[in-house]
Design a protein around this motif. Sequence first.
Motif, PDB file in Angstrom:
ATOM      1  N   GLY A   7      60.544  40.654  83.670  1.00  0.00           N
ATOM      2  CA  GLY A   7      60.264  40.525  82.240  1.00  0.00           C
ATOM      3  C   GLY A   7      60.713  39.212  81.629  1.00  0.00           C
ATOM      4  O   GLY A   7      61.205  38.313  82.299  1.00  0.00           O
ATOM      5  N   ARG A   8      60.525  39.114  80.332  1.00  0.00           N
ATOM      6  CA  ARG A   8      60.771  37.864  79.602  1.00  0.00           C
ATOM      7  C   ARG A   8      62.241  37.479  79.489  1.00  0.00           C
ATOM      8  O   ARG A   8      62.549  36.332  79.197  1.00  0.00           O
ATOM      9  CB  ARG A   8      60.155  37.950  78.215  1.00  0.00           C
ATOM     10  CG  ARG A   8      58.653  37.992  78.273  1.00  0.00           C
ATOM     11  CD  ARG A   8      58.051  38.133  76.906  1.00  0.00           C
ATOM     12  NE  ARG A   8      56.603  38.196  77.055  1.00  0.00           N
ATOM     13  CZ  ARG A   8      55.763  37.636  76.232  1.00  0.00           C
ATOM     14  NH1 ARG A   8      56.198  37.006  75.172  1.00  0.00           N
ATOM     15  NH2 ARG A   8      54.480  37.730  76.451  1.00  0.00           N
ATOM     16  N   ALA A   9      63.137  38.419  79.705  1.00  0.00           N
ATOM     17  CA  ALA A   9      64.570  38.106  79.648  1.00  0.00           C
ATOM     18  C   ALA A   9      65.131  37.760  81.023  1.00  0.00           C
ATOM     19  O   ALA A   9      66.314  37.490  81.155  1.00  0.00           O
ATOM     20  CB  ALA A   9      65.345  39.273  79.043  1.00  0.00           C
ATOM     21  N   ALA A  78      68.135  45.417  84.092  1.00  0.00           N
ATOM     22  CA  ALA A  78      67.429  45.593  85.361  1.00  0.00           C
ATOM     23  C   ALA A  78      67.405  47.071  85.761  1.00  0.00           C
ATOM     24  O   ALA A  78      66.364  47.589  86.180  1.00  0.00           O
ATOM     25  CB  ALA A  78      68.090  44.757  86.458  1.00  0.00           C
ATOM     26  N   LYS A  79      68.518  47.752  85.613  1.00  0.00           N
ATOM     27  CA  LYS A  79      68.572  49.175  85.950  1.00  0.00           C
ATOM     28  C   LYS A  79      67.620  49.973  85.055  1.00  0.00           C
ATOM     29  O   LYS A  79      66.927  50.881  85.538  1.00  0.00           O
ATOM     30  CB  LYS A  79      69.999  49.704  85.797  1.00  0.00           C
ATOM     31  CG  LYS A  79      70.945  49.207  86.863  1.00  0.00           C
ATOM     32  CD  LYS A  79      72.353  49.736  86.606  1.00  0.00           C
ATOM     33  CE  LYS A  79      73.352  49.233  87.621  1.00  0.00           C
ATOM     34  NZ  LYS A  79      74.701  49.789  87.394  1.00  0.00           N
ATOM     35  N   ALA A  80      67.579  49.644  83.786  1.00  0.00           N
ATOM     36  CA  ALA A  80      66.682  50.349  82.861  1.00  0.00           C
ATOM     37  C   ALA A  80      65.224  50.120  83.241  1.00  0.00           C
ATOM     38  O   ALA A  80      64.402  51.043  83.181  1.00  0.00           O
ATOM     39  CB  ALA A  80      66.944  49.892  81.431  1.00  0.00           C
ATOM     40  N   ARG A  81      64.876  48.902  83.647  1.00  0.00           N
ATOM     41  CA  ARG A  81      63.491  48.607  84.063  1.00  0.00           C
ATOM     42  C   ARG A  81      63.121  49.378  85.329  1.00  0.00           C
ATOM     43  O   ARG A  81      62.003  49.878  85.457  1.00  0.00           O
ATOM     44  CB  ARG A  81      63.317  47.106  84.264  1.00  0.00           C
ATOM     45  CG  ARG A  81      63.262  46.322  82.953  1.00  0.00           C
ATOM     46  CD  ARG A  81      63.054  44.838  83.188  1.00  0.00           C
ATOM     47  NE  ARG A  81      61.836  44.558  83.922  1.00  0.00           N
ATOM     48  CZ  ARG A  81      60.632  44.348  83.369  1.00  0.00           C
ATOM     49  NH1 ARG A  81      60.491  44.407  82.071  1.00  0.00           N
ATOM     50  NH2 ARG A  81      59.587  44.082  84.120  1.00  0.00           N
ATOM     51  N   ILE A  82      64.056  49.490  86.269  1.00  0.00           N
ATOM     52  CA  ILE A  82      63.807  50.243  87.503  1.00  0.00           C
ATOM     53  C   ILE A  82      63.624  51.720  87.174  1.00  0.00           C
ATOM     54  O   ILE A  82      62.709  52.381  87.685  1.00  0.00           O
ATOM     55  CB  ILE A  82      64.950  50.019  88.515  1.00  0.00           C
ATOM     56  CG1 ILE A  82      64.903  48.583  89.031  1.00  0.00           C
ATOM     57  CG2 ILE A  82      64.884  51.038  89.655  1.00  0.00           C
ATOM     58  CD1 ILE A  82      66.143  48.161  89.795  1.00  0.00           C
TER      59      ILE A  82
END
Length: 150
Positions: A7-9, A78-82
């Motif tokens: 993502g963008r961040a 990163a954990k939230a995206r996974i």
Amino acid sequence: GETLTGGRASRLYDALVTQREMATEPRSWAATFRDPGLFEISATAREGVRARDLEAVIIREVDRLQNELVTPFELERAKARIELATAQSLETVSGKSEQIGFYETVLGDPSLAFWRLSAARRVTPEDVRRAARRYLVDRYRTTVWVTKEN
């Protein structure tokens, strides 16, 4: 992967797209198979950007990942995206069957999707640095430049 290109961040999006305006679409992908596979990083250079310059920024960010701890914010993001990607992959019957089929066929256990999510939740900044040092090693790097013919 998420820390670098999620993502963008992400680090590569920030370095290549936001700060330097050198590229679009930085991506990474880790082969999720039983046997060892590749970790791929790619980016599409903007017009006039040399591949070597783009590669230098990517290498610098990989070096940072090997030498500096990711921040708690980066890791939680990163954990939230996974977790979101896992949940989205299980939203439909088709998605559920694809996940079950993949984990059964490729890894021999359909429940490994949930084990993988549980393992991702336990990752620490030190784990990220240790994995980068172990797997993103210069001597194993292969660089492929794809250019358009003029």
